[in-house]
Design a protein around this motif. Sequence first.
Motif, PDB file in Angstrom:
ATOM      1  N   HIS A  24       0.816  -1.131  -0.078  1.00  0.00           N
ATOM      2  CA  HIS A  24       0.024   0.038  -0.129  1.00  0.00           C
ATOM      3  C   HIS A  24       0.806   1.304  -0.103  1.00  0.00           C
ATOM      4  O   HIS A  24       0.524   2.520   0.357  1.00  0.00           O
ATOM      5  N   LYS A  25       2.013   1.200  -0.474  1.00  0.00           N
ATOM      6  CA  LYS A  25       2.982   2.411  -0.318  1.00  0.00           C
ATOM      7  C   LYS A  25       2.520   3.530  -1.119  1.00  0.00           C
ATOM      8  O   LYS A  25       2.423   4.622  -0.628  1.00  0.00           O
ATOM      9  N   GLU A  26       1.897   3.560  -2.406  1.00  0.00           N
ATOM     10  CA  GLU A  26       1.571   4.576  -3.227  1.00  0.00           C
ATOM     11  C   GLU A  26       0.425   5.285  -2.552  1.00  0.00           C
ATOM     12  O   GLU A  26       0.332   6.453  -2.143  1.00  0.00           O
ATOM     13  N   ASN A  27      -0.477   4.472  -1.823  1.00  0.00           N
ATOM     14  CA  ASN A  27      -1.762   5.253  -1.319  1.00  0.00           C
ATOM     15  C   ASN A  27      -1.402   5.788   0.056  1.00  0.00           C
ATOM     16  O   ASN A  27      -1.670   6.800   0.488  1.00  0.00           O
ATOM     17  N   TYR A  32       0.158  10.708   3.092  1.00  0.00           N
ATOM     18  CA  TYR A  32       1.205  11.413   3.805  1.00  0.00           C
ATOM     19  C   TYR A  32       1.472  12.773   3.125  1.00  0.00           C
ATOM     20  O   TYR A  32       1.416  13.616   3.905  1.00  0.00           O
ATOM     21  N   ASP A  33       1.597  12.693   1.892  1.00  0.00           N
ATOM     22  CA  ASP A  33       1.820  14.015   1.224  1.00  0.00           C
ATOM     23  C   ASP A  33       0.691  15.095   1.187  1.00  0.00           C
ATOM     24  O   ASP A  33       1.001  16.122   1.056  1.00  0.00           O
ATOM     25  N   ALA A  34      -0.743  14.649   1.554  1.00  0.00           N
ATOM     26  CA  ALA A  34      -1.700  15.425   1.149  1.00  0.00           C
ATOM     27  C   ALA A  34      -2.081  16.017   2.833  1.00  0.00           C
ATOM     28  O   ALA A  34      -2.907  17.040   3.078  1.00  0.00           O
ATOM     29  N   PHE A  35      -1.951  15.205   3.873  1.00  0.00           N
ATOM     30  CA  PHE A  35      -2.492  15.421   5.014  1.00  0.00           C
ATOM     31  C   PHE A  35      -1.341  16.536   5.716  1.00  0.00           C
ATOM     32  O   PHE A  35      -0.375  16.607   5.780  1.00  0.00           O
TER      33      PHE A  35
END
Length: 189
Positions: A24-27, A32-35
């Motif tokens: 599930h790395k991409e998700n 992580y990038d958006a929060f």
Amino acid sequence: MKTEQQYFEEAVSLQTYMDKMEMHKENSFLIYDAFEVPQDDEFIELLKEKQPRVLVITEDWCGDAMLNNPILRKITEAANIDVRTVLRDENPELIDRYLTNGGRSIPIYLLLNAAGEVVAKWGPRAPVLQKYVMDGREKLPAKDASDYEEKQKMFYSQLMSEYTSKPENWLAVYSDIRSTWLPVLQSSK
């Protein structure tokens, strides 16, 4: 019997764990990038002041870990506290100390004080998400039904979509971790 502090000392950082993820790395990195951790929060200030450590019991096949771990990582980065991970399947003796309704549900986050004692536990999911998952499971056909696997896959696909695309779910996780740990931090010396 190994202590939680010993597990922590032998564990890898959450960053290292996420970098090595396979399923599930991409998700996870999308979240992580958006929060963004809410600003001006006494929770983050208390974490900075008290400097607890966090031991995560997780696996990268787990959808709840995919959602929760990046949020925890953002919290711990904002507070500059150490967070480390151990794999559930390699550490049954540890997860068995923290069963959820008799099951080895993950992720589990253990808040450790300076003495290495567990002062709080969080996981595996925020209550609003628990309700969503339980309601979805109730709608599935019986396990022996011919369309059970198909319907279950559809439900999990929809769940992953909800987890990765709805910032309100991310805030629910943040808020529940905060409400669980904040009183403990406020009462600690």
